[in-house]
Write a protein that holds these residues in place. Structure first.
Motif, mmCIF file in Angstrom:
data_model
loop_
_atom_site.group_PDB
_atom_site.id
_atom_site.type_symbol
_atom_site.label_atom_id
_atom_site.label_comp_id
_atom_site.label_asym_id
_atom_site.label_seq_id
_atom_site.Cartn_x
_atom_site.Cartn_y
_atom_site.Cartn_z
ATOM 1 N N LYS A 128 0.889 -1.251 -0.277
ATOM 2 C CA LYS A 128 0.327 0.024 -0.052
ATOM 3 C C LYS A 128 0.944 1.233 -0.020
ATOM 4 O O LYS A 128 2.144 1.113 0.713
ATOM 5 N N LEU A 129 0.437 2.357 -0.589
ATOM 6 C CA LEU A 129 1.038 3.488 -0.642
ATOM 7 C C LEU A 129 0.849 4.412 0.532
ATOM 8 O O LEU A 129 -0.440 4.144 1.205
ATOM 9 N N LEU A 130 1.820 5.079 1.192
ATOM 10 C CA LEU A 130 1.842 5.689 2.246
ATOM 11 C C LEU A 130 1.967 7.338 1.982
ATOM 12 O O LEU A 130 2.876 7.508 1.463
ATOM 13 N N GLY A 145 0.404 10.860 4.051
ATOM 14 C CA GLY A 145 0.196 11.229 5.449
ATOM 15 C C GLY A 145 0.124 10.441 6.444
ATOM 16 O O GLY A 145 0.379 10.516 7.732
ATOM 17 N N GLY A 146 -0.503 9.219 5.985
ATOM 18 C CA GLY A 146 -0.754 8.109 7.081
ATOM 19 C C GLY A 146 -1.928 8.492 7.837
ATOM 20 O O GLY A 146 -2.303 7.605 8.924
ATOM 21 N N HIS A 147 -2.726 9.526 7.719
ATOM 22 C CA HIS A 147 -3.506 9.930 8.636
ATOM 23 C C HIS A 147 -5.051 9.213 8.477
ATOM 24 O O HIS A 147 -5.981 9.270 9.309
ATOM 25 N N SER A 148 -4.963 8.631 7.455
ATOM 26 C CA SER A 148 -6.219 7.488 7.340
ATOM 27 C C SER A 148 -5.761 5.762 7.438
ATOM 28 O O SER A 148 -6.492 5.424 7.962
ATOM 29 N N LEU A 149 -4.640 5.532 6.822
ATOM 30 C CA LEU A 149 -3.942 4.321 6.365
ATOM 31 C C LEU A 149 -3.512 3.925 7.822
ATOM 32 O O LEU A 149 -3.911 2.740 8.193
ATOM 33 N N LEU A 150 -2.820 4.646 8.642
ATOM 34 C CA LEU A 150 -2.229 4.267 9.957
ATOM 35 C C LEU A 150 -3.291 3.777 11.097
ATOM 36 O O LEU A 150 -3.213 2.648 11.729
ATOM 37 N N ALA A 191 -15.477 12.442 3.635
ATOM 38 C CA ALA A 191 -14.189 13.407 3.176
ATOM 39 C C ALA A 191 -14.737 14.670 2.844
ATOM 40 O O ALA A 191 -15.723 14.616 2.187
ATOM 41 N N ASP A 192 -14.210 15.810 3.142
ATOM 42 C CA ASP A 192 -14.647 17.074 2.306
ATOM 43 C C ASP A 192 -14.054 17.271 0.944
ATOM 44 O O ASP A 192 -15.029 17.930 0.304
ATOM 45 N N TYR A 193 -12.955 17.066 0.570
ATOM 46 C CA TYR A 193 -12.549 17.334 -1.021
ATOM 47 C C TYR A 193 -13.453 16.837 -1.823
ATOM 48 O O TYR A 193 -13.649 17.385 -2.780
ATOM 49 N N GLY A 222 -2.042 15.595 6.563
ATOM 50 C CA GLY A 222 -2.803 14.858 5.688
ATOM 51 C C GLY A 222 -2.550 15.589 4.255
ATOM 52 O O GLY A 222 -2.375 16.761 4.006
ATOM 53 N N THR A 223 -2.835 14.701 3.165
ATOM 54 C CA THR A 223 -2.489 15.137 1.864
ATOM 55 C C THR A 223 -3.888 14.907 1.090
ATOM 56 O O THR A 223 -4.485 14.089 1.210
ATOM 57 N N ILE A 224 -3.874 15.927 -0.132
ATOM 58 C CA ILE A 224 -5.057 15.716 -0.908
ATOM 59 C C ILE A 224 -4.969 14.645 -1.759
ATOM 60 O O ILE A 224 -6.228 13.935 -1.675
HETATM 61 C C1 LIG Z 1 -8.748 12.862 13.521
HETATM 62 C C2 LIG Z 1 -8.707 13.219 12.085
HETATM 63 C C3 LIG Z 1 -9.581 13.885 11.795
HETATM 64 C C4 LIG Z 1 -9.914 14.122 10.511
HETATM 65 N N1 LIG Z 1 -11.087 14.901 9.863
HETATM 66 C C5 LIG Z 1 -11.292 14.778 8.516
HETATM 67 C C6 LIG Z 1 -12.090 15.682 8.037
HETATM 68 O O1 LIG Z 1 -12.886 16.590 8.891
HETATM 69 N N2 LIG Z 1 -12.319 15.447 6.832
HETATM 70 C C7 LIG Z 1 -11.706 14.941 5.774
HETATM 71 O O2 LIG Z 1 -12.185 15.169 4.832
HETATM 72 N N3 LIG Z 1 -10.672 14.045 6.361
HETATM 73 C C8 LIG Z 1 -10.556 13.890 7.612
HETATM 74 N N4 LIG Z 1 -9.764 13.114 8.204
HETATM 75 C C9 LIG Z 1 -8.719 12.322 7.187
HETATM 76 C C10 LIG Z 1 -7.481 13.088 6.697
HETATM 77 O O3 LIG Z 1 -7.864 13.956 5.832
HETATM 78 C C11 LIG Z 1 -6.449 12.286 6.051
HETATM 79 O O4 LIG Z 1 -5.377 13.088 5.905
HETATM 80 C C12 LIG Z 1 -6.825 11.813 4.702
HETATM 81 O O5 LIG Z 1 -8.248 11.127 4.668
HETATM 82 C C13 LIG Z 1 -5.847 10.929 4.084
HETATM 83 O O6 LIG Z 1 -4.855 11.559 3.677
HETATM 84 P P1 LIG Z 1 -3.120 11.071 3.955
HETATM 85 O O7 LIG Z 1 -2.295 11.769 3.383
HETATM 86 O O8 LIG Z 1 -3.067 11.078 5.477
HETATM 87 O O9 LIG Z 1 -3.332 9.424 3.532
HETATM 88 P P2 LIG Z 1 -2.768 8.160 3.852
HETATM 89 O O10 LIG Z 1 -3.434 7.745 5.225
HETATM 90 O O11 LIG Z 1 -1.539 8.001 3.796
HETATM 91 O O12 LIG Z 1 -3.474 7.139 2.691
HETATM 92 C C14 LIG Z 1 -4.972 6.944 2.579
HETATM 93 C C15 LIG Z 1 -5.174 6.066 1.342
HETATM 94 O O13 LIG Z 1 -4.998 6.717 0.164
HETATM 95 C C16 LIG Z 1 -3.863 5.591 -0.504
HETATM 96 N N5 LIG Z 1 -2.812 6.674 -1.085
HETATM 97 C C17 LIG Z 1 -2.234 7.706 -0.370
HETATM 98 N N6 LIG Z 1 -1.556 8.657 -1.429
HETATM 99 C C18 LIG Z 1 -1.794 8.025 -2.526
HETATM 100 C C19 LIG Z 1 -1.607 8.417 -3.935
HETATM 101 N N7 LIG Z 1 -0.711 9.449 -4.029
HETATM 102 N N8 LIG Z 1 -1.958 7.601 -4.891
HETATM 103 C C20 LIG Z 1 -2.885 6.403 -4.752
HETATM 104 N N9 LIG Z 1 -3.228 6.074 -3.469
HETATM 105 C C21 LIG Z 1 -2.735 6.688 -2.507
HETATM 106 C C22 LIG Z 1 -3.272 4.967 0.585
HETATM 107 O O14 LIG Z 1 -2.448 3.464 0.249
HETATM 108 C C23 LIG Z 1 -4.360 4.662 1.515
HETATM 109 O O15 LIG Z 1 -5.069 3.719 1.138
HETATM 110 C C24 LIG Z 1 -9.163 13.111 9.391
HETATM 111 C C25 LIG Z 1 -8.239 12.353 10.101
HETATM 112 C C26 LIG Z 1 -7.943 12.135 11.516
HETATM 113 C C27 LIG Z 1 -6.839 11.325 11.774
#
Ligand SMILES: Cc1cc2nc3c(=O)[nH]c(=O)nc-3n(C[C@H](O)[C@H](O)[C@H](O)COP(=O)(O)OP(=O)(O)OC[C@H]3O[C@@H](n4cnc5c(N)ncnc54)[C@H](O)[C@@H]3O)c2cc1C
Length: 287
Positions: free
Chosen positions: A28-30, A32-37, A122-124, A109-111
């Protein structure tokens, strides 16, 4: 809560990430890890390999490309929220970024991660649908562009293939008498959208709506465009009564989500209320 054991790989470029995805099974790609972890800690997913994209600086940018705003997949919510360019060219995207979780989440977290994860709350996704945004994916076969209306295919599922990396988000720059808004009713504990509505409204010189695009998140299994509302708003003078009558269709035909916090009936009501407010706010901002 400790995740199952996994092997960590750091990619230094998109092509290296693609090679690792090809070579490793159950990877799996990582980002920001804020959903995956959190999902790994809950053992909802236990990949054998994590491919960290986090150091690929070339995936982190916000720039204007002709009449389009281009955002690298690794750009954080905070970077979008605080970008003057994002605010001036795609205000609904910047507004959606600013409403995500809290500042710690927005800093990491990343878009790209949010779009690929496709959380139904999710918002976006609402902003991307209202903005007619596009998602650029790269694989060993090259690059392809996916319209956002084809991207969200269901709960936590997207049109991305397993060997694709989401590399860029593209949004047409706003122009003319167009106003944008993203309004949200956040869950009091998580901050995710119980209901979130983005509206992009264009008016003619007489104040009549010539084009309406609306995206709704939190309500159904995936974000959607309420086309009945868009059709009814288009051509109207955008007075409160007309917008309320159109917004009454915001949840039509949707299998509305239900949970401990919000019944389906309450959520559908919120969808109608926030659709009305978002359309009126966008119309007002458009001048
Ligand atoms: C406490 C908390 C509150 C939150 N509140 C909100 C909120 O109000 N609104 C909202 O929208 N979100 C919210 N989130 C989620 C947050 O926005 C995450 O950052 C986002 O959903 C995932 O982004 P990430 O970069 O952390 O992705 P990751 O957790 O690293 O990855 C998420 C998934 O996407 C895949 N992935 C990641 N990057 C890529 C890529 N470039 N290409 C293909 N696959 C990819 C991964 O393999 C994984 O399956 C919250 C999270 C937390 C922990």
């Amino acid at each position: 809560m400790i995740p199952a054991a996994f092997e960590y790989h750091r990619a230094s470029s998109v092509s290296e990430a693609l090679q690792l995805l090809q070579r490793l099974s159950d990877a799996k790609l990582l980002a920001g890890g804020h959903s995956l972890l959190p999902m790994m800690k809950l053992r909802l997913t236990s990949p054998a390999h994590l491919i960290d994209l986090g150091r690929i600086e070339a995936m982190r940018y916000i720039r204007q490309d002709g009449q389009t705003l281009a955002v690298g997949a690794l750009t954080t919510h905070w970077e979008i929220e605080s970008s003057q360019l994002a605010h001036s060219t795609a205000p609904a995207l910047a507004e959606a970024a600013s409403r995500i979780g809290d500042v710690q989440v927005r800093n990491v977290g990343t878009i790209g991660g949010s779009m690929a994860h496709a959380d139904p709350a999710a918002d976006y996704p609402a902003a991307m649908l209202a903005l007619d945004g596009q998602i650029v994916a790269e694989s060993p076969r090259g690059r392809r562009t996916i319209p956002s209306v084809e991207f969200f295919t269901g709960i936590f599922t997207t049109a991305l293939a397993p060997d694709e990396v989401l590399v860029e988000i593209r949004v047409p720059a706003t122009s003319g008498r167009t106003g944008q808004a993203y309004l949200k009713f956040p869950h009091p504990a998580s901050g995710f959208a119980v209901v979130g509505v983005a509206a992009v409204i264009t008016r003619d010189g007489g104040g009549r709506c010539t084009r309406a695009r609306i995206g709704i998140t939190g309500v159904g299994p995936a974000a959607y465009r309420p086309t009945a509302v868009e059709d009814q708003v288009t051509g109207s003078t955008l007075d409160e009564k007309a917008v309320a009558a159109a917004a009454a269709h915001a949840a039509d035909g949707v299998d509305v989500n239900e949970d401990l916090f919000a019944s389906a009936e309450y959520r559908a009501h919120l969808a109608r209320v926030f659709t009305k407010r978002a359309v009126l706010a966008a119309a007002q901002r458009g001048g």
